[in-house]
Design an enzyme around this catalytic site. Structure first.
Site, mmCIF file in Angstrom:
data_model
loop_
_atom_site.group_PDB
_atom_site.id
_atom_site.type_symbol
_atom_site.label_atom_id
_atom_site.label_comp_id
_atom_site.label_asym_id
_atom_site.label_seq_id
_atom_site.Cartn_x
_atom_site.Cartn_y
_atom_site.Cartn_z
ATOM 1 N N LYS A 29 5.042 -9.643 -7.724
ATOM 2 C CA LYS A 29 3.664 -9.524 -8.148
ATOM 3 C C LYS A 29 3.464 -8.625 -9.543
ATOM 4 O O LYS A 29 3.727 -7.610 -9.346
ATOM 5 C CB LYS A 29 2.556 -8.756 -7.110
ATOM 6 N N TRP A 30 3.128 -9.396 -10.736
ATOM 7 C CA TRP A 30 3.183 -8.806 -11.870
ATOM 8 C C TRP A 30 1.905 -7.901 -12.174
ATOM 9 O O TRP A 30 0.835 -8.500 -11.817
ATOM 10 C CB TRP A 30 3.472 -9.968 -13.162
#
Length: 353
Positions: A29-30
Site C-alpha cells: 500500500k503506497w
C-alpha cells in the site's frame, strides 16, 4: 483522446480490516497521490482520485509515461516522491503549486515516480470486467520493460510474503498491504478491496480544539508531544466523533478553556518564525487557503491515548483515533521518546531491479 475507457474514472477503493485476509492477491500500500493515467498516442492525462487533473504538476512523470507506457492504455497507480530511500509525502504535497516556474523547479529538485498497479484498458479493449488476476497478468506483460521513474508494484498470492511485506516495507514509508480478490472486476469508486494498516497508540497532551463546521461543538482535538527540549509540538488531531459525543466534549472540556492564547505553549502560532521552528496549529499556508483554522486554546493538563498508524517527520501522518482519557499520566511525560521507531527499509528493495 478516444479510448475504450474515458475520463473521468474514480479509482477502485479499499475498506479497512485489522488482519490480512487469506486467498487474495496482495500488494504493497503506497503513500502518495492516487492517479489514473489515460494515454492515447501523444496525448496523456493524469487524473487524481477525485478526477481532478494532475498532469501539469508532474511534467517529468508525464514525459516518462509517454515514453514507457503502451501507446493506448489506461493505468491505475500512485504518484510518490522518494527521498533517502523512503517515501516522502511532505515533499509530494509541495509539488502541488500554482506557479508554472515553481512546478518546473520542483520537478528537478524532488522528482516524482509513478507506481502502476492496475490496467483498465489496453489498445481498443476495456479490461474493467476482467478479473483482477487477468488484469494483473496483462499489466505485468504491458509494463515488463519499464524503468524508473515508472515502476510496477510487487504482487504476490502468498499470504506469508504479504505478512513479511507488512512488517518490512513500513521502514520505507509504505502504508501497509492491500488485498484484492483474484476474481474481482474493476469497480470504479467502490470499496471492494481490503487494506490493512499499522496501528499503534500514544499518550498525547490535549492542548486545544477546533469547532465543528456545523456549529459550537468539538470538531477536532489538537494534540501535542514534548520534544527533547521540552517544547510542546503540535503533532496531529483527533476528529472522528459522533455528534452527540462532540457536544459532550464541548461541555467536558469547558473548564480547561483559556480566555486567550497568552501563556499557552502555542501562543506564538501566528508568528511565521515560530511556525518554521515547530508544528503549531492554525498557521496559514497555500494548502489551507481560506479554510477557517481558528482554534480554542486549552490548558495543557489533560492526556489522551490515541491510535495512529505512523509518523511522517515529526507528526502523525493521518488523523488519529481517540481511545481513552489517561488521568494517570502526567502531561510532561508525553514525549516523542514513547513512540516506536520503525526499522529502515530501502525503497529500492521494495521495487526491485
Amino acid at each position: 483522446m478516444e479510448l475504450p475507457v474515458m475520463p473521468p474514472v474514480r479509482p477502485m477503493l479499499a475498506k479497512s480490516a485489522s488482519a490480512i485476509p487469506s486467498g487474495m492477491q496482495y500488494e504493497a500500500k503506497w503513500d502518495g497521490f492516487r492517479a489514473v493515467v489515460f494515454r492515447d498516442g501523444d496525448a496523456i492525462e493524469i487524473a487524481s482520485r477525485t478526477t481532478k487533473p494532475l498532469t501539469r504538476y508532474f511534467p517529468e512523470v508525464a514525459r516518462a509515461l509517454l515514453t514507457q507506457l503502451p501507446g493506448r492504455c489506461v493505468v491505475d497507480g500512485e504518484i510518490v516522491v522518494v527521498r533517502d530511500g523512503r517515501l516522502d509525502f511532505d515533499a509530494l504535497l509541495e509539488r502541488i503549486h500554482p506557479a508554472a516556474s515553481r512546478v518546473a523547479r520542483l520537478a528537478e529538485l524532488t522528482p516524482a515516480s509513478f507506481i502502476a498497479f492496475d490496467l483498465l484498458a489496453l489498445g481498443d479493449e476495456s479490461l474493467m470486467e476482467r478479473p483482477q488476476s487477468a488484469r494483473r497478468e496483462a499489466l505485468t506483460s504491458a509494463l515488463r520493460d519499464v524503468s524508473a521513474p515508472v515502476h510496477l508494484t510487487p504482487a504476490t498470492d502468498d499470504i506469508e510474503v504479504a505478512r513479511a511485506w507488512f512488517e518490512e516495507f513500513e521502514g520505507a514509508g509504505l502504508d501497509g498491504v492491500v488485498a484484492k480478490p483474484p476474481g474481482l472486476p474493476y469497480r470504479p469508486g467502490e470499496r471492494v478491496m481490503t487494506k490493512v494498516k499499522h496501528e499503534r497508540t500514544a499518550d498525547c497532551v490535549l492542548a486545544g480544539l477546533r469547532l465543528h463546521k456545523s456549529g459550537p461543538v468539538v470538531g477536532s482535538l489538537l494534540l501535542g508531544l514534548h520534544d527533547s527540549d521540552g517544547r510542546l509540538q503540535h503533532v496531529g488531531v483527533c476528529a472522528s466523533f459522533p455528534m452527540r459525543r462532540r457536544k459532550e466534549l464541548m461541555e467536558e472540556l469547558e473548564p480547561l478553556r483559556m480566555a486567550d492564547v497568552h501563556g499557552h505553549p502555542w501562543e506564538r502560532w501566528t508568528d511565521p518564525d515560530a511556525q518554521a521552528g515547530g508544528r503549531l496549529p492554525g498557521g496559514p499556508s497555500r494548502w489551507t487557503g481560506t479554510k477557517d483554522l481558528s482554534w480554542i486554546p486549552l490548558r495543557p493538563e489533560r492526556v489522551c491515548e490515541v491510535a495512529y498508524d505512523h509518523l511522517q517527520g515529526d507528526r502523525f501522518r493521518h488523523t488519529t483515533q481517540f481511545r481513552r482519557w489517561r488521568p494517570d499520566r502526567d502531561p510532561a511525560d508525553c514525549t516523542y521518546a514513547q513512540l516506536e521507531e520503525t526499522a529502515r527499509y530501502d525503497l529500492a528493495d521494495v521495487l526491485g531491479p
